[in-house]
Write a protein that holds these residues in place. Structure first.
Motif, mmCIF file in Angstrom:
data_model
loop_
_atom_site.group_PDB
_atom_site.id
_atom_site.type_symbol
_atom_site.label_atom_id
_atom_site.label_comp_id
_atom_site.label_asym_id
_atom_site.label_seq_id
_atom_site.Cartn_x
_atom_site.Cartn_y
_atom_site.Cartn_z
ATOM 1 N N ALA A 183 0.731 -1.164 0.013
ATOM 2 C CA ALA A 183 0.099 -0.030 -0.055
ATOM 3 C C ALA A 183 0.972 1.450 0.099
ATOM 4 C CB ALA A 183 -0.937 0.082 1.258
ATOM 5 N N ILE A 184 1.966 1.430 0.742
ATOM 6 C CA ILE A 184 2.938 2.262 0.808
ATOM 7 C C ILE A 184 3.591 2.534 -0.668
ATOM 8 C CG2 ILE A 184 5.037 3.282 1.956
ATOM 9 C CD1 ILE A 184 2.441 3.080 3.796
ATOM 10 N N LEU A 185 4.052 1.715 -1.255
ATOM 11 C CA LEU A 185 4.902 1.687 -2.486
ATOM 12 C C LEU A 185 4.030 2.059 -3.686
ATOM 13 C CD1 LEU A 185 7.300 -1.606 -2.587
ATOM 14 C CD2 LEU A 185 7.748 1.071 -2.001
ATOM 15 N N ARG A 186 2.795 1.839 -3.538
ATOM 16 C CA ARG A 186 2.065 1.946 -4.826
ATOM 17 C C ARG A 186 0.750 2.828 -4.460
ATOM 18 N NH1 ARG A 186 0.252 -4.215 -6.151
ATOM 19 N NH2 ARG A 186 2.230 -4.839 -6.660
ATOM 20 N N ARG A 187 0.954 3.552 -3.018
ATOM 21 C CA ARG A 187 0.020 4.564 -2.680
ATOM 22 C C ARG A 187 -1.637 4.003 -2.814
ATOM 23 N NH1 ARG A 187 3.722 8.766 -1.863
ATOM 24 N NH2 ARG A 187 5.370 8.617 -3.112
ATOM 25 N N ARG A 188 -1.631 2.799 -2.382
ATOM 26 C CA ARG A 188 -3.141 2.162 -2.181
ATOM 27 C C ARG A 188 -3.508 2.093 -0.914
ATOM 28 N NH1 ARG A 188 -2.555 -1.544 -6.711
ATOM 29 N NH2 ARG A 188 -2.246 -0.256 -8.689
ATOM 30 N N ARG A 189 -4.845 1.493 -0.812
ATOM 31 C CA ARG A 189 -5.260 1.005 0.657
ATOM 32 C C ARG A 189 -4.622 -0.241 0.707
ATOM 33 N NH1 ARG A 189 -9.789 3.848 2.818
ATOM 34 N NH2 ARG A 189 -9.782 6.098 1.826
ATOM 35 N N ARG A 190 -4.868 -0.761 1.967
ATOM 36 C CA ARG A 190 -4.485 -2.017 2.287
ATOM 37 C C ARG A 190 -4.891 -3.220 1.480
ATOM 38 N NH1 ARG A 190 0.417 -0.872 4.598
ATOM 39 N NH2 ARG A 190 0.048 -0.025 6.645
ATOM 40 N N SER A 191 -4.107 -4.048 0.874
ATOM 41 C CA SER A 191 -4.650 -4.991 0.190
ATOM 42 C C SER A 191 -5.386 -6.216 0.678
ATOM 43 C CB SER A 191 -3.469 -5.743 -0.916
ATOM 44 O OG SER A 191 -2.390 -6.236 -0.128
ATOM 45 N N ALA A 192 -4.765 -6.249 2.205
ATOM 46 C CA ALA A 192 -5.340 -7.586 2.592
ATOM 47 C C ALA A 192 -5.241 -7.008 4.293
ATOM 48 C CB ALA A 192 -4.539 -8.802 2.716
ATOM 49 N N THR A 193 -6.085 -7.985 5.149
ATOM 50 C CA THR A 193 -5.885 -7.952 6.488
ATOM 51 C C THR A 193 -4.672 -8.637 7.100
ATOM 52 O OG1 THR A 193 -7.981 -7.544 7.091
ATOM 53 C CG2 THR A 193 -7.011 -8.565 8.679
#
Ligand code: CMP
Length: 138
Positions: A84-94
């Motif tokens: 998420a940090i590298l891609r500036r996205r939301r968390r992909s999984a719990t």
């Protein structure tokens, strides 16, 4: 929430495989950016869909990445929360603690600085994120 913090030592940071190529001075610099976080078994550390502000390195204990159809276990020396940090996205999984865990927490700004200063770490992190992101559960 009261978490019992622990002291982040130089040797704890030096043992992290991701930092294997850093010299003593660089490890000292990274160490100053790291925070500690202890987790109890079952505690959710990052939740799918949430905004991301940091990544995590496992100093001790095991965590579980909850993926469709499977749970991937990560342990000491592994890291998570980089995607998420590298891609500036939301968390992909719990991701939740399987056992009592001691985590080293690196905030996004510090991570981006670290990656700018260390292209080989950046390359490795991007490769891992790519492999994880393209993995299909069977
Ligand atoms: P992030 O998307 O920030 O938050 C969830 C984390 O789970 C993700 O970063 C990765 O660190 C980790 N993750 C996602 N998919 C996998 C996978 N297939 N194998 C291992 N770890 C994963």
């Amino acid at each position: 929430i009261h978490r019992r913090d622990f002291v982040v030592t130089w040797s704890m940071v030096a043992r992290v495989p991701l930092f294997a190529d850093l010299n003593a001075h660089e490890i000292g610099t990274v160490m100053q950016c790291l925070r500690s976080r202890s987790c109890r078994p079952g505690e959710v550390i990052v939740r799918k869909g949430e905004e991301a502000h940091s990544m995590y390195l496992i100093a001790s204990g095991d965590v579980e990445v909850v993926l469709p159809g499977e749970h991937v276990r990560l342990g000491p020396g592994d890291f998570f929360g980089e995607m998420a940090i590298l891609r500036r996205r939301r968390r992909s999984a719990t991701v939740k603690a399987s056992t009592h865990c001691r985590l080293l927490v690196l905030d996004a700004d510090d991570l981006h600085e670290l990656l700018e200063a260390n292209p080989s770490i950046a390359a490795h992190l991007h490769n891992v994120a790519q492999a994880r992101g393209s993995r299909k559960s069977s």
